[in-house]
Design a protein around this motif. Sequence first.
Motif, PDB file in Angstrom:
ATOM      1  N   PRO A 104      68.930  22.023  79.848  1.00  0.00           N
ATOM      2  CA  PRO A 104      69.726  20.848  79.585  1.00  0.00           C
ATOM      3  C   PRO A 104      70.878  21.176  78.650  1.00  0.00           C
ATOM      4  O   PRO A 104      70.862  22.163  77.933  1.00  0.00           O
ATOM      5  N   SER A 105      71.843  20.311  78.656  1.00  0.00           N
ATOM      6  CA  SER A 105      73.014  20.494  77.802  1.00  0.00           C
ATOM      7  C   SER A 105      72.605  20.656  76.349  1.00  0.00           C
ATOM      8  O   SER A 105      71.735  19.946  75.845  1.00  0.00           O
ATOM      9  N   VAL A 106      73.208  21.617  75.683  1.00  0.00           N
ATOM     10  CA  VAL A 106      72.905  21.855  74.277  1.00  0.00           C
ATOM     11  C   VAL A 106      73.851  21.022  73.430  1.00  0.00           C
ATOM     12  O   VAL A 106      75.055  21.172  73.525  1.00  0.00           O
ATOM     13  N   ARG A 160      88.431  19.685  64.611  1.00  0.00           N
ATOM     14  CA  ARG A 160      87.943  19.724  65.981  1.00  0.00           C
ATOM     15  C   ARG A 160      86.557  20.362  66.057  1.00  0.00           C
ATOM     16  O   ARG A 160      86.159  21.106  65.167  1.00  0.00           O
ATOM     17  N   SER A 161      85.839  20.066  67.139  1.00  0.00           N
ATOM     18  CA  SER A 161      84.551  20.715  67.402  1.00  0.00           C
ATOM     19  C   SER A 161      84.802  21.980  68.204  1.00  0.00           C
ATOM     20  O   SER A 161      85.562  21.977  69.184  1.00  0.00           O
ATOM     21  N   GLY A 200      79.057  21.024  77.986  1.00  0.00           N
ATOM     22  CA  GLY A 200      79.005  20.420  76.658  1.00  0.00           C
ATOM     23  C   GLY A 200      80.344  19.822  76.280  1.00  0.00           C
ATOM     24  O   GLY A 200      81.399  20.225  76.778  1.00  0.00           O
ATOM     25  N   ASN A 201      80.295  18.845  75.388  1.00  0.00           N
ATOM     26  CA  ASN A 201      81.513  18.133  74.990  1.00  0.00           C
ATOM     27  C   ASN A 201      82.085  18.750  73.721  1.00  0.00           C
ATOM     28  O   ASN A 201      81.829  18.294  72.614  1.00  0.00           O
ATOM     29  N   TRP A 202      82.859  19.818  73.882  1.00  0.00           N
ATOM     30  CA  TRP A 202      83.537  20.450  72.764  1.00  0.00           C
ATOM     31  C   TRP A 202      85.045  20.280  72.912  1.00  0.00           C
ATOM     32  O   TRP A 202      85.581  20.266  74.025  1.00  0.00           O
ATOM     33  N   ASP A 203      85.721  20.186  71.782  1.00  0.00           N
ATOM     34  CA  ASP A 203      87.184  20.138  71.826  1.00  0.00           C
ATOM     35  C   ASP A 203      87.762  21.493  72.223  1.00  0.00           C
ATOM     36  O   ASP A 203      88.769  21.567  72.925  1.00  0.00           O
ATOM     37  N   LEU A 204      87.121  22.556  71.746  1.00  0.00           N
ATOM     38  CA  LEU A 204      87.637  23.901  71.969  1.00  0.00           C
ATOM     39  C   LEU A 204      86.484  24.869  72.196  1.00  0.00           C
ATOM     40  O   LEU A 204      85.492  24.851  71.458  1.00  0.00           O
ATOM     41  N   ILE A 205      86.603  25.712  73.216  1.00  0.00           N
ATOM     42  CA  ILE A 205      85.674  26.815  73.434  1.00  0.00           C
ATOM     43  C   ILE A 205      86.452  28.108  73.254  1.00  0.00           C
ATOM     44  O   ILE A 205      87.541  28.273  73.820  1.00  0.00           O
ATOM     45  N   VAL A 206      85.910  29.016  72.458  1.00  0.00           N
ATOM     46  CA  VAL A 206      86.519  30.337  72.279  1.00  0.00           C
ATOM     47  C   VAL A 206      85.507  31.384  72.728  1.00  0.00           C
ATOM     48  O   VAL A 206      84.311  31.267  72.469  1.00  0.00           O
ATOM     49  N   LEU A 207      86.001  32.413  73.412  1.00  0.00           N
ATOM     50  CA  LEU A 207      85.124  33.497  73.835  1.00  0.00           C
ATOM     51  C   LEU A 207      85.934  34.782  73.909  1.00  0.00           C
ATOM     52  O   LEU A 207      87.061  34.801  74.387  1.00  0.00           O
ATOM     53  N   GLY A 208      85.344  35.841  73.393  1.00  0.00           N
ATOM     54  CA  GLY A 208      86.009  37.128  73.386  1.00  0.00           C
ATOM     55  C   GLY A 208      85.158  38.207  74.021  1.00  0.00           C
ATOM     56  O   GLY A 208      83.935  38.223  73.852  1.00  0.00           O
ATOM     57  N   ILE A 244      85.561  17.843  82.974  1.00  0.00           N
ATOM     58  CA  ILE A 244      84.783  16.689  82.509  1.00  0.00           C
ATOM     59  C   ILE A 244      85.223  16.226  81.128  1.00  0.00           C
ATOM     60  O   ILE A 244      85.325  15.027  80.857  1.00  0.00           O
ATOM     61  N   HIS A 245      85.494  17.181  80.231  1.00  0.00           N
ATOM     62  CA  HIS A 245      85.748  16.816  78.837  1.00  0.00           C
ATOM     63  C   HIS A 245      87.146  17.176  78.342  1.00  0.00           C
ATOM     64  O   HIS A 245      87.446  16.995  77.162  1.00  0.00           O
ATOM     65  N   GLN A 246      87.995  17.717  79.227  1.00  0.00           N
ATOM     66  CA  GLN A 246      89.333  18.143  78.827  1.00  0.00           C
ATOM     67  C   GLN A 246      89.276  19.153  77.679  1.00  0.00           C
ATOM     68  O   GLN A 246      90.111  19.157  76.760  1.00  0.00           O
ATOM     69  N   THR A 247      88.278  19.987  77.716  1.00  0.00           N
ATOM     70  CA  THR A 247      88.096  21.011  76.696  1.00  0.00           C
ATOM     71  C   THR A 247      89.214  22.049  76.776  1.00  0.00           C
ATOM     72  O   THR A 247      89.630  22.451  77.854  1.00  0.00           O
TER      73      THR A 247
END
Length: 271
Positions: free
Chosen positions: A29-31, A119-120, A181-189, A211-214
């Motif tokens: 499920p969504s975290v 922001r989240s 998930g509903n985050w404002d920003l996702i970062v991944l490197g 879905i969330h305009q992340t």
Amino acid sequence: MAFRGWRWLLLLGRQNTLAKVWRSRRGGPSVCWQRCCHWSSGKALAPEVRAFLEENTEVTNSGHLTPEIRLRLLTPRCRFWREKPDLWPYGDPFWAIYWPGGQALSRYILDNPRVVKGRSVLDLGSGCGATAIAAVMSGASQVLANDIDPIAGMAMILNCELNHLDPFPITIKNIINSEAGNWDLIVLGDMFYDEQLADGLHHWLQKCIRIHQTEVLIGDPGRHQFLSHSIHSQLHKVIEYSLPESTRQENYGLTSSIVWSYQPSNNLDDS
């Protein structure tokens, strides 16, 4: 076998072993913020693990793009730089390397705090936690660090302590392919090291955006697996950083690392 052998094994692992683990640990499920693993400084961190990590890593803020951030890393002065890799008692220590994509993301956030302020932020594949730390330093309202290695989570706690920060929430679930998930920003490197994993990331990130305009920022030094993937056509270059000499040597001559903004077309299918 010196750590040069470690480095070689870890780089191969990013294309093989770790990728298989990411794929096998399907997200449930969504975290959400309230349900992820919360570690408090000095409490849930097992004393023997803390002692081992403190003894076998070096605190450093040199040789990378973010001297503002102190980290526990494997360096030439560490015992396991020289020891045989199979003597390391835990899973391969990917977290103990400050990878170039993460360095670029962290540098960009520190230089542009408006990107995260209030922001989240989800730091996906957080490793040593440097980018999550940069987000906290730059005023993010909520930060969630995600890594499938529980030892990485423990190392993040130590790194928070080094930088005089309260530990942020950490989850060790594989959340790729879970509900968006509903985050404002996702970062991944440095996450695009396996085609199947890259495909999963591609579709999951599309879903989060739809879905969330992340907003999504990706850090990568230009590895073949990343440049050759179809996601690359949907990226917009934000900034490029020249890597310090020591990072170049440790990454087989890669000379720079780029922060990309992921902006998939509206008509793409995310199913």
